[in-house]
Design a protein around this motif. Structure first.
Motif, mmCIF file in Angstrom:
data_model
loop_
_atom_site.group_PDB
_atom_site.id
_atom_site.type_symbol
_atom_site.label_atom_id
_atom_site.label_comp_id
_atom_site.label_asym_id
_atom_site.label_seq_id
_atom_site.Cartn_x
_atom_site.Cartn_y
_atom_site.Cartn_z
ATOM 1 N N ASP A 1 0.826 -1.211 0.000
ATOM 2 C CA ASP A 1 0.000 0.000 0.000
ATOM 3 C C ASP A 1 0.859 1.259 0.000
ATOM 4 O O ASP A 1 0.517 2.260 -0.633
ATOM 5 N N ALA A 2 1.961 1.216 0.731
ATOM 6 C CA ALA A 2 2.857 2.371 0.750
ATOM 7 C C ALA A 2 3.430 2.630 -0.644
ATOM 8 O O ALA A 2 3.555 3.787 -1.081
ATOM 9 N N VAL A 3 3.757 1.556 -1.358
ATOM 10 C CA VAL A 3 4.245 1.691 -2.737
ATOM 11 C C VAL A 3 3.153 2.293 -3.620
ATOM 12 O O VAL A 3 3.415 3.173 -4.454
ATOM 13 N N GLN A 4 1.910 1.824 -3.434
ATOM 14 C CA GLN A 4 0.797 2.372 -4.220
ATOM 15 C C GLN A 4 0.609 3.861 -3.946
ATOM 16 O O GLN A 4 0.362 4.653 -4.864
ATOM 17 N N LEU A 5 0.698 4.227 -2.667
ATOM 18 C CA LEU A 5 0.539 5.638 -2.314
ATOM 19 C C LEU A 5 1.604 6.488 -2.992
ATOM 20 O O LEU A 5 1.315 7.564 -3.531
ATOM 21 N N LEU A 6 2.837 6.008 -2.990
ATOM 22 C CA LEU A 6 3.950 6.757 -3.568
ATOM 23 C C LEU A 6 3.845 6.887 -5.081
ATOM 24 O O LEU A 6 4.027 7.975 -5.640
#
Length: 505
Positions: free
Chosen positions: A253-258
């Motif tokens: 999810d953090a990768v998606q946010l970035l």
């Protein structure tokens, strides 16, 4: 003995008539003429067996049955419709569950390979910052630390710098952070202050004359300490900054946010800031203090779709349209991605700060978004601020709440009409007199003015002042917040801060 009494006396010796013959009795007189109504006094102590046999034909039960049966049928019908609606919504119309193509592509990249940096195909440079209070070491050595390590692997160690600042966590927390530091393979700056020196913090004069440290001033300073490596002359230039709270989060999810939030046709995410959505329980949105809709209004009640219909209501419309980049003026959500350009400007880099008005206590996590934006000409005509909230990316403050998020989001599309009505009844959003202020305006404003010669250490006066750009962030007069200050001598069981109520005059 009358024939009717004789029939009742010997009722136990015979089978009762079939139900079809009784169904024709529709009134009390019919029952009495048939001899099937017991006189109240004479048969008030009839045998249980007799009562049981006659209960089927009790006139009182018979007379309420049609109405009761109708109500019961309607209840069953309503329940059936509700169950069908819930089921259809969960299966066919789930909220923020079916990932857009770009998001599915990222999931495939990170799950079908073990290559370092597989979640960062463009090799963008990422600065990860966090502040911790971890007296038991459960964050550093628990899921949070493990998720951080997995995120570094997905981004690629050569692309990442990790900066963590921790204070007052004690010996146990410090040891846990040191062990996490040993496992972090990228460039890093991990600092733990056993005892934080508060003498260097700016203070304000509160009613009564005491000099205290504002909570927002304290938090702004700690957050900036995690950004200190950016001030080094040898610091590299980063593409993005990811700020993490002590939340339960998924590294993917953090990768998606970035990289997926508001991605263009070339797959490049475009934003000034992009926030996750954080939850204090499976249904309740948490970060109301820092979140404002696109036109600066507080959110509504703390369940989906979160935002109210106040003003143009564009943030609410974006949520209902299932957009991955919901336009807002500020947000936080436990995890925020920033365009690093604004933090590395040579002339005026953005940093966290507190509001200068004593009893207008805006969150430092809201004010930093105000500093990222261009000054609007008219607040209610803003169409895009460059700040977005991404409801596909969710965090929580407990493991249990996080586990439920994938289930509860499936039913969210049932909530909007309830949310709209309940929000209006509750009186949200509350009035903010500074919401429409534009930076640089000269206004007359009632403000707390410190005065050491006054018995209360100050008083409210109408003063002329030049407005700041963060009026929409504040929690001001007549609202639920006044002034929160740090509790410097903390007793067991006490929070780290206390609230100073707004004086009457």
């Amino acid at each position: 003995m009358p024939s009717s009494s004789r029939r009742l006396q010997w009722a136990e010796d015979y089978d009762l008539p079939s139900r079809s013959s009784i169904d024709s009795f529709t009134s009390v007189s019919d029952w009495e003429q048939a001899g099937l109504v017991l006189p109240t006094k004479k048969y008030s102590h009839s045998s249980p067996s007799l009562c049981r046999r006659l209960s089927t034909f009790c006139p009182r039960r018979r007379f309420i049955a049609p109405r009761g049966a109708l109500i019961w049928r309607l209840c069953r019908l309503g329940l059936g419709v509700l169950i069908a609606l819930i089921g259809c919504t969960a299966i066919f119309f789930p909220s923020y569950t079916r990932l857009p193509p770009r998001y599915r592509s990222v999931v495939e990249q990170v799950t079908q390979s073990n290559q370092h940096g597989r979640g960062n195909p463009r090799n963008e440079s990422i600065f990860i910052a966090a502040i911790l209070y971890d007296p038991e070491g459960m964050l550093a050595e628990g899921r949070w630390g493990a998720s951080l390590l997995k995120l570094i692997d997905l981004l690629g160690e050569s692309n990442v710098f990790v900066s963590i600042y921790e204070n007052d966590s004690g010996e146990k927390g410090e040891r846990a952070l040191n062990r996490l530091e040993d496992r972090v393979g990228c460039n890093k700056s991990i600092q733990s202050d056993r005892y934080l020196d508060l003498t260097t913090f700016p203070r304000v004069t509160v009613p009564g004359g005491a000099h205290r440290i504002k909570r927002t001033e304290y938090l702004a300073e700690l957050r900036n300490r995690a950004l200190r490596p950016l001030d080094s002359p040898s610091a590299m230039t980063y593409d993005r900054i990811l700020y993490l709270n002590d939340v339960v989060f998924d590294p993917v999810d953090a990768v998606q946010l970035l990289f997926s939030t508001r991605a263009n046709q070339n797959g490049v995410a475009q934003y000034r800031a992009a926030c996750a959505v954080d939850f204090i329980n499976p249904f309740k949105f948490y970060d109301t203090y820092a979140t404002r809709d696109l036109h600066g209004y507080d959110i509504g009640l703390q369940f989906y779709p979160w935002f109210s219909t106040a003003g143009p209501g564009l943030s609410r419309q974006d949520v209902l349209a299932q957009k991955d980049a919901v336009r807002v003026r500020s947000c936080w959500g436990g995890m925020v991605a920033f365009n690093a350009t604004y933090f590395q400007r040579p002339d005026r880099p953005v940093r966290f700060r507190a509001d200068g008005n004593l009893f207008y206590d805006g969150s430092e996590c809201c004010i930093i978004h105000a500093d990222l934006q261009d000054t609007p000409s008219h607040v209610d005509e803003i169409s895009d601020s460059g700040i977005y909230m991404n409801p596909y990316v969710r965090t929580a403050y407990t493991e249990r709440s996080y586990r439920w998020l994938r289930t509860t989001r499936r039913f969210e599309r049932l909530y909007p009409w309830v949310h709209g009505i309940a929000t209006r009844v509750a009186g949200f959003p509350r009035f903010n007199p500074r919401r429409t202020q534009i930076a640089g305006e000269v206004v007359n404003e009632r403000a707390w003015v410190p005065d050491e010669n006054h018995p209360n250490g100050g008083l409210f006066q109408v003063v002329e002042k030049v407005t700041d750009n963060n009026g929409f962030c504040g929690d001001g007069f007549g609202r639920r917040r006044g002034l929160q200050v740090i509790r410097e001598t903390r007793q067991p069981g006490e929070d780290g801060w206390e609230e100073i109520p707004v004086p009457a005059s």
